[in-house]
Scaffold this motif. Structure first.
Motif, PDB file in Angstrom:
ATOM      1  N   VAL A   1      12.649  -7.671  -9.003  1.00  0.00           N
ATOM      2  CA  VAL A   1      12.016  -7.158 -10.219  1.00  0.00           C
ATOM      3  C   VAL A   1      10.655  -6.575  -9.872  1.00  0.00           C
ATOM      4  CG1 VAL A   1      11.063  -7.772 -12.467  1.00  0.00           C
ATOM      5  CG2 VAL A   1      13.239  -8.739 -11.742  1.00  0.00           C
ATOM      6  N   ALA A   2       9.894  -7.294  -9.020  1.00  0.00           N
ATOM      7  CA  ALA A   2       8.574  -6.802  -8.629  1.00  0.00           C
ATOM      8  C   ALA A   2       8.675  -5.604  -7.698  1.00  0.00           C
ATOM      9  CB  ALA A   2       7.785  -7.928  -7.957  1.00  0.00           C
ATOM     10  N   ALA A   3       9.592  -5.679  -6.727  1.00  0.00           N
ATOM     11  CA  ALA A   3       9.684  -4.620  -5.725  1.00  0.00           C
ATOM     12  C   ALA A   3      10.181  -3.317  -6.327  1.00  0.00           C
ATOM     13  CB  ALA A   3      10.598  -5.039  -4.585  1.00  0.00           C
ATOM     14  N   PHE A   4      11.039  -3.386  -7.346  1.00  0.00           N
ATOM     15  CA  PHE A   4      11.610  -2.178  -7.909  1.00  0.00           C
ATOM     16  C   PHE A   4      10.844  -1.673  -9.126  1.00  0.00           C
ATOM     17  CE2 PHE A   4      14.852  -3.032  -4.980  1.00  0.00           C
ATOM     18  CZ  PHE A   4      15.568  -1.862  -4.812  1.00  0.00           C
ATOM     19  N   ARG A   5       9.597  -2.082  -9.228  1.00  0.00           N
ATOM     20  CA  ARG A   5       8.780  -1.635 -10.345  1.00  0.00           C
ATOM     21  C   ARG A   5       8.679  -0.112 -10.392  1.00  0.00           C
ATOM     22  NH1 ARG A   5       4.452  -4.263 -13.289  1.00  0.00           N
ATOM     23  NH2 ARG A   5       3.218  -2.708 -14.383  1.00  0.00           N
ATOM     24  N   ALA A   6       8.514   0.528  -9.224  1.00  0.00           N
ATOM     25  CA  ALA A   6       8.380   1.989  -9.192  1.00  0.00           C
ATOM     26  C   ALA A   6       9.638   2.662  -9.719  1.00  0.00           C
ATOM     27  CB  ALA A   6       8.078   2.458  -7.764  1.00  0.00           C
ATOM     28  N   THR A   7      10.811   2.103  -9.385  1.00  0.00           N
ATOM     29  CA  THR A   7      12.061   2.666  -9.870  1.00  0.00           C
ATOM     30  C   THR A   7      12.188   2.486 -11.379  1.00  0.00           C
ATOM     31  OG1 THR A   7      13.128   2.187  -7.770  1.00  0.00           O
ATOM     32  CG2 THR A   7      14.562   2.565  -9.644  1.00  0.00           C
ATOM     33  N   LEU A   8      11.850   1.297 -11.868  1.00  0.00           N
ATOM     34  CA  LEU A   8      12.004   1.005 -13.293  1.00  0.00           C
ATOM     35  C   LEU A   8      10.987   1.734 -14.148  1.00  0.00           C
ATOM     36  CD1 LEU A   8      12.758  -2.824 -13.029  1.00  0.00           C
ATOM     37  CD2 LEU A   8      14.371  -0.971 -13.403  1.00  0.00           C
ATOM     38  N   GLU A   9       9.955   2.312 -13.517  1.00  0.00           N
ATOM     39  CA  GLU A   9       8.992   3.089 -14.292  1.00  0.00           C
ATOM     40  C   GLU A   9       9.649   4.289 -14.958  1.00  0.00           C
ATOM     41  OE1 GLU A   9       5.906   3.929 -11.511  1.00  0.00           O
ATOM     42  OE2 GLU A   9       4.875   2.030 -11.825  1.00  0.00           O
ATOM     43  N   GLU A  10      10.785   4.773 -14.416  1.00  0.00           N
ATOM     44  CA  GLU A  10      11.503   5.872 -15.057  1.00  0.00           C
ATOM     45  C   GLU A  10      12.008   5.454 -16.434  1.00  0.00           C
ATOM     46  OE1 GLU A  10      11.633   8.978 -14.168  1.00  0.00           O
ATOM     47  OE2 GLU A  10      10.426   8.513 -12.417  1.00  0.00           O
ATOM     48  N   VAL A  11      12.366   4.167 -16.572  1.00  0.00           N
ATOM     49  CA  VAL A  11      12.799   3.660 -17.875  1.00  0.00           C
ATOM     50  C   VAL A  11      11.607   3.634 -18.833  1.00  0.00           C
ATOM     51  CG1 VAL A  11      13.822   1.694 -19.091  1.00  0.00           C
ATOM     52  CG2 VAL A  11      14.609   2.297 -16.796  1.00  0.00           C
TER      53      VAL A  11
ATOM     54  N   ARG B   1       0.834  -1.199   0.000  1.00  0.00           N
ATOM     55  CA  ARG B   1       0.000   0.000   0.000  1.00  0.00           C
ATOM     56  C   ARG B   1       0.873   1.255   0.000  1.00  0.00           C
ATOM     57  NH1 ARG B   1      -3.233  -3.121   3.591  1.00  0.00           N
ATOM     58  NH2 ARG B   1      -2.300  -2.120   5.421  1.00  0.00           N
ATOM     59  N   GLU B   2       1.949   1.233   0.803  1.00  0.00           N
ATOM     60  CA  GLU B   2       2.850   2.400   0.840  1.00  0.00           C
ATOM     61  C   GLU B   2       3.549   2.600  -0.503  1.00  0.00           C
ATOM     62  OE1 GLU B   2       5.359   2.847   4.373  1.00  0.00           O
ATOM     63  OE2 GLU B   2       4.167   1.273   5.337  1.00  0.00           O
ATOM     64  N   LEU B   3       3.949   1.496  -1.155  1.00  0.00           N
ATOM     65  CA  LEU B   3       4.603   1.625  -2.458  1.00  0.00           C
ATOM     66  C   LEU B   3       3.628   2.098  -3.532  1.00  0.00           C
ATOM     67  CD1 LEU B   3       7.071  -1.381  -2.586  1.00  0.00           C
ATOM     68  CD2 LEU B   3       7.630   1.033  -2.811  1.00  0.00           C
ATOM     69  N   ASP B   4       2.373   1.699  -3.414  1.00  0.00           N
ATOM     70  CA  ASP B   4       1.359   2.221  -4.343  1.00  0.00           C
ATOM     71  C   ASP B   4       1.257   3.733  -4.214  1.00  0.00           C
ATOM     72  OD1 ASP B   4       0.738  -0.198  -5.456  1.00  0.00           O
ATOM     73  OD2 ASP B   4      -0.962  -0.605  -4.122  1.00  0.00           O
ATOM     74  N   GLU B   5       1.364   4.223  -2.973  1.00  0.00           N
ATOM     75  CA  GLU B   5       1.342   5.664  -2.746  1.00  0.00           C
ATOM     76  C   GLU B   5       2.576   6.318  -3.366  1.00  0.00           C
ATOM     77  OE1 GLU B   5      -0.149   9.192  -1.860  1.00  0.00           O
ATOM     78  OE2 GLU B   5      -1.185   7.289  -1.490  1.00  0.00           O
ATOM     79  N   VAL B   6       3.722   5.649  -3.257  1.00  0.00           N
ATOM     80  CA  VAL B   6       4.944   6.156  -3.885  1.00  0.00           C
ATOM     81  C   VAL B   6       4.757   6.253  -5.391  1.00  0.00           C
ATOM     82  CG1 VAL B   6       7.343   5.571  -4.428  1.00  0.00           C
ATOM     83  CG2 VAL B   6       6.518   5.389  -2.083  1.00  0.00           C
TER      84      VAL B   6
ATOM     85  N   ARG C   1       1.975   6.613  -7.030  1.00  0.00           N
ATOM     86  CA  ARG C   1       1.074   7.723  -7.347  1.00  0.00           C
ATOM     87  C   ARG C   1       1.815   9.049  -7.267  1.00  0.00           C
ATOM     88  NH1 ARG C   1      -2.825   4.381  -4.794  1.00  0.00           N
ATOM     89  NH2 ARG C   1      -2.309   5.188  -2.725  1.00  0.00           N
ATOM     90  N   THR C   2       2.686   9.181  -6.258  1.00  0.00           N
ATOM     91  CA  THR C   2       3.472  10.416  -6.126  1.00  0.00           C
ATOM     92  C   THR C   2       4.387  10.598  -7.320  1.00  0.00           C
ATOM     93  OG1 THR C   2       3.401  10.238  -3.716  1.00  0.00           O
ATOM     94  CG2 THR C   2       5.110  11.659  -4.668  1.00  0.00           C
ATOM     95  N   ARG C   3       5.057   9.504  -7.735  1.00  0.00           N
ATOM     96  CA  ARG C   3       5.952   9.588  -8.891  1.00  0.00           C
ATOM     97  C   ARG C   3       5.168   9.917 -10.151  1.00  0.00           C
ATOM     98  NH1 ARG C   3      11.004   7.620  -7.844  1.00  0.00           N
ATOM     99  NH2 ARG C   3      11.445   7.160 -10.019  1.00  0.00           N
ATOM    100  N   ALA C   4       3.957   9.381 -10.269  1.00  0.00           N
ATOM    101  CA  ALA C   4       3.122   9.693 -11.426  1.00  0.00           C
ATOM    102  C   ALA C   4       2.761  11.178 -11.444  1.00  0.00           C
ATOM    103  CB  ALA C   4       1.848   8.838 -11.412  1.00  0.00           C
ATOM    104  N   LEU C   5       2.494  11.748 -10.263  1.00  0.00           N
ATOM    105  CA  LEU C   5       2.208  13.184 -10.182  1.00  0.00           C
ATOM    106  C   LEU C   5       3.433  13.995 -10.576  1.00  0.00           C
ATOM    107  CD1 LEU C   5       0.144  13.339  -6.861  1.00  0.00           C
ATOM    108  CD2 LEU C   5      -0.718  13.689  -9.190  1.00  0.00           C
TER     109      LEU C   5
END
Length: 435
Positions: free
Chosen positions: A271-281, A183-188, A190-194
């Motif tokens: 791979v799953a946990a770092f999805r938010a980081t890899l979204e920059e790619v 849940r906390e990473l989902d919030e991260v 969303r923040t990165r998407a903003l």
């Protein structure tokens, strides 16, 4: 007064199970062992023994054969080793049996990489991602027959029902914690998407650095941006994404993003946990695949990175055509003999991030690639429309300009999304004034 002495560093053994022609693929055993030694040493362990262990087949109970387990155990006892690193994936049963046989802590490749990530993560997001990966890994290990996990406990409050075993309670607590972390990473995310949406409102193209760990991405990042991001000759020196603005030869600006390094057999938990980081790619207009051209295993490292990116494409994290946005950068040519610097591959650019050699060529290539994706348009602005004129200069590349009494005719090269935005907000500028 006596001076307290520091505890001696833990001695470690690095063992590479090697099945020639098997699942390890094209990677040579010596290069793979050297990488495992580098990973182990990077967390402060002293390598007291390293060995390539030839195996005919993977034994379900111990991975190695009975005689090999006994011989390795003797070497571990003789060298007073506290940790044995097995550069392979161990099942919980194999890990438990090897610990009993060798009387020391045993970790596999996944556990080692998770330990490194846990030590290096700095941002709140990185810490969350690493903890999630650790817990997912630990949950699968809760079959180990330690005494305290075999005891039953009575039920009280909401700490467990009647007869709940300690292992069940531990598994439930880990599951609850994983749910909270997600849940906390989902919030991260969303923040990165903003943040990305904010960048799109004042849009700059994004250039993402990817590559095998220790390929020199952070050194290249610093050389291109003038930043001082931590760069060290060390595996996984960078874990948290960093972004800086760069100015290209045409004056065009872009955002350069430094990302976590890839590695062969990257744990699925990461791979799953770092999805938010890899979204920059995934959001990048250009992907710079940085390779260590001086590394003897450079070709296999390239295959590992491509495999991870292809996996991201199959899972929908990035588009299937990511390779069309990719520029291959052969780094560390300063380590090659001058005669060997003419590297093959028409699309590859050979550079030295350390000495700065050919970085101007790389900047020009990035500039040209971004320009190739841009569109040329002509607009007629009222002389009083200084805001519209400034916007075009800030977001585009002005090719020509003619100032008249009634209008300013300006020819400009823009990204497709910028052109659509400008034409939506300045419809009158689409038509030449009637003489």
């Amino acid at each position: 007064m006596s001076i307290p002495t520091q505890a001696a560093p833990t001695r470690a053994a690095v063992l590479l199970p090697w099945e020639h022609g098997g699942r390890n693929g094209p990677r040579e055993a010596e290069a793979r062992l050297a990488e495992a030694i580098g990973l182990t040493a990077s967390i402060g362990l002293v390598i007291a023994h390293d060995e390539i262990v030839q195996i005919r087949a993977h034994r379900p109970a111990t991975l190695f054969g009975e005689g090999q387990v006994r011989r390795i155990g003797e070497s571990i006892a003789e060298a007073e080793i506290g940790v044995a690193v097995v550069d392979s994936t161990l099942s919980p049963v194999q890990q438990r049996n090897l610990e009993r046989a060798w009387k020391c802590k045993v970790i596999d490749r996944t556990g080692l990489i998770l330990d490194i990530f846990g030590e290096r993560a700095r941002t709140a997001e990185g810490v969350l991602q690493v903890e999630l990966a650790h817990l997912a890994y630990q949950r699968s290990r809760l079959v180990r027959s330690w005494t305290h996990l075999e005891r039953q406990r009575g039920g009280f409050g909401f700490l467990g029902g009647p007869g709940e075993t300690q292992i069940e309670a531990d598994r439930r607590l880990i599951t609850d914690r994983i749910a909270r972390l997600r849940r906390e990473l989902d919030e991260v995310r969303r923040t990165r998407a903003l943040h990305r949406a904010a960048r799109n409102r004042v849009p700059y193209p994004v250039v993402a650095l990817v590559g095998y760990t220790n390929a020199g991405k952070s050194t290249l990042f610093n050389a291109l941006t003038g930043a001082t991001v931590h760069a060290q000759d060390q595996l996984f020196a960078t874990l948290d994404p960093t972004m800086r603005l760069i100015v290209l030869p045409s004056g065009r600006q872009a955002i350069l993003s430094d990302t976590v390094g890839f590695i062969s057999d990257l744990p699925t938990e990461l791979v799953a946990a770092f999805r938010a980081t890899l979204e920059e790619v995934a959001a990048a207009d250009i992907i710079l695949h940085v390779r260590d051209c001086a590394h003897p295993d450079s070709a296999a490292q390239r295959a590992d990175v491509v495999s991870v990116l292809d996996g991201m494409a199959r899972s929908g994290m990035i588009d299937e055509g990511w390779s069309s946005r990719c520029i291959e950068v052969m780094n560390k040519i300063d380590l090659l003999d001058p005669a060997a610097r003419d590297l093959p591959g028409a699309s590859a650019i050979a550079v030295s991030a350390l000495s700065g050699e050919n970085l101007d060529t790389l900047r020009a290539t990035i500039d040209a690639r971004l320009a190739g994706a841009m569109q040329v348009a002509t607009y007629w602005l009222a002389p009083a429309d200084g805001a519209g004129l400034a916007w075009l200069y800030r977001h585009g590349e002005v090719i020509s300009r003619a100032d008249g009494e009634d209008a300013i005719a300006i020819e400009v090269r823009l990204r497709p999304e910028d052109r659509a935005r400008f034409e939506r907000d300045h419809e009158a500028a689409l038509h030449a004034p009637v003489p």
